[in-house]
Design an enzyme around this catalytic site. Structure first.
Site, PDB file in Angstrom:
ATOM      1  CE1 TYR A  53      -8.872  13.825 -18.792  1.00 46.82           C
ATOM      2  CE2 TYR A  53      -6.894  14.520 -19.914  1.00 46.82           C
ATOM      3  CZ  TYR A  53      -7.870  14.747 -18.984  1.00 46.82           C
ATOM      4  OH  TYR A  53      -7.852  15.904 -18.251  1.00 46.82           O
ATOM      5  CG  PHE A 213     -13.444  21.959 -18.525  1.00 36.64           C
ATOM      6  CD1 PHE A 213     -12.906  21.047 -19.414  1.00 36.64           C
ATOM      7  CD2 PHE A 213     -14.423  21.529 -17.643  1.00 36.64           C
ATOM      8  CE1 PHE A 213     -13.318  19.726 -19.435  1.00 36.64           C
ATOM      9  CE2 PHE A 213     -14.857  20.198 -17.645  1.00 36.64           C
ATOM     10  CZ  PHE A 213     -14.301  19.294 -18.552  1.00 36.64           C
ATOM     11  CG  LEU A 215     -11.660  27.624 -25.424  1.00 40.75           C
ATOM     12  CD1 LEU A 215     -11.350  27.041 -26.796  1.00 40.75           C
ATOM     13  CD2 LEU A 215     -11.868  29.138 -25.523  1.00 40.75           C
ATOM     14  CB  SER A 217     -17.131  21.830 -22.481  1.00 36.08           C
ATOM     15  OG  SER A 217     -16.574  21.261 -21.320  1.00 36.08           O
ATOM     16  CB  THR A 221     -15.977  28.076 -29.709  1.00 41.18           C
ATOM     17  OG1 THR A 221     -17.217  27.331 -29.737  1.00 41.18           O
ATOM     18  CG2 THR A 221     -14.922  27.265 -28.976  1.00 41.18           C
ATOM     19  N   GLY A 222     -18.487  30.279 -29.188  1.00 38.73           N
ATOM     20  CA  GLY A 222     -19.612  30.918 -29.870  1.00 38.73           C
ATOM     21  C   GLY A 222     -20.324  29.998 -30.833  1.00 38.73           C
TER      22      GLY A 222
END
Length: 317
Positions: A53, A213, A215, A217, A221-222
């Protein structure tokens, strides 16, 4: 905060683990420090990182997340209060081979310790399997690091059921360190990779499961409703295949249930994970302090059996 124990260790975590992949990627050092300060103040003290990362997706060198995290811990003087997790096995070279051989782990662990400015790693993961190094060699290397005080406990991520079981058998039969935590990709969008053999192995061997992961990526969340919303965004490569009928059905169900509880869609997606059998805690990231509200909402809300079933049905595969 209701902290959960990780496997047969003395490590605990809040119901949500913070994913440090954003440090040095979507958050620069200054913003990362602000986020870490907020997390620490709110009691989220288990931080998940990796040596690569944030090499991807922007072609960075790798190690940016560890460097930022290490600098923050040193400046704040809080290393002893942080449950620090990082990983080994991915290549620092774009397109490079995975590697969990003794020589690679010993070199990579020293590099991680330097970037993190610490003498030890609380939880050290096999990030990816190279499918060729004998599992005994990998575990024996971890045993050396544990004896040297550089690693406290080990975990694994992305291993096949066969290699995970072989690793657990080797640990038992050869008095080698046992993986205590498993980290699979798992969310409403991605269920098949964990459910089944991997889940059974984890439950049979008392492995805590921290899903990544969580959510999808950011899809859950919408925030994104169609492919046009992600064009040119950092997460486009991860989200482009989600806008099918199943994805839209999941978003619709999340929206309905979030309105019923007056919370965010992200909170409902995380709450679903928190309440799924076999899951210890989901890993999730945030790029703004306001995003952390979803963490607390997820921890506080109680999804009914009917709401859980609606989410299960919408995400069926």
């Amino acid at each position: 905060m209701n902290y959960k124990k990780l496997g047969n260790t003395d490590l605990t975590t809040a119901p949500i683990v913070f994913g440090g992949n954003v440090f040095g990627w979507t958050l620069d050092e200054k913003e990362s420090f602000k986020m870490l300060d907020e997390l620490f103040e709110k009691g989220f003290t288990t931080i998940d990182s990796a040596d690569v990362y944030s090499r991807w997706p922007d072609g960075n060198e790798g190690g940016e997340s560890e460097k930022i995290l290490g600098k923050w811990m040193k400046e704040r003087g809080v290393r002893h209060k942080i449950n620090l997790a990082t990983k080994v096995g991915s290549s620092m070279q774009q397109g490079g081979d995975k590697d969990i051989s003794r020589s690679h782990i010993l070199k990579a662990s020293e590099d991680s310790l330097k970037r993190l400015q610490t003498d030890y790693i609380d939880l050290y993961y096999t990030h990816w399997d190279d499918d060729k190094t004998p599992v005994e060699e990998t575990l024996d290397t971890y045993q050396q690091l544990i004896k040297e005080g550089k690693v406290r406990y080990i975990g694994a991520s992305n291993l096949s059921p066969e290699r995970l079981q072989a690793s657990l058998d080797a640990a038992k039969n050869n008095n080698l360190p046992k993986y205590e935590v498993f980290q699979p990709e798992y969310s409403l969008m991605e269920r098949e990779k964990f459910e089944g053999k991997i889940k059974d192995i984890c439950q049979q061997n008392n492995l805590s499961v921290l899903s990544y992961f969580s959510l999808a990526s950011g899809f859950l969340t919408g925030k994104y409703q169609d492919k046009e919303d992600i064009k040119g965004k950092e997460r486009e490569m991860f989200l482009k295949d989600y806008f099918d009928e199943r994805g839209k059905k999941i978003l619709k169900t999340l929206s309905e249930i979030s309105n019923e509880h007056m919370v965010s869609e992200a909170a409902v997606a995380l709450a679903w994970l928190i309440n799924r059998p076999g899951i210890t805690a989901p890993i999730a990231s945030a790029t703004k302090k306001s995003h952390l509200n979803s963490f607390f909402q997820a921890i506080d809300i109680e999804l009914s059996k009917e709401q859980m079933q609606r989410l299960n049905d919408a995400s069926a595969y």
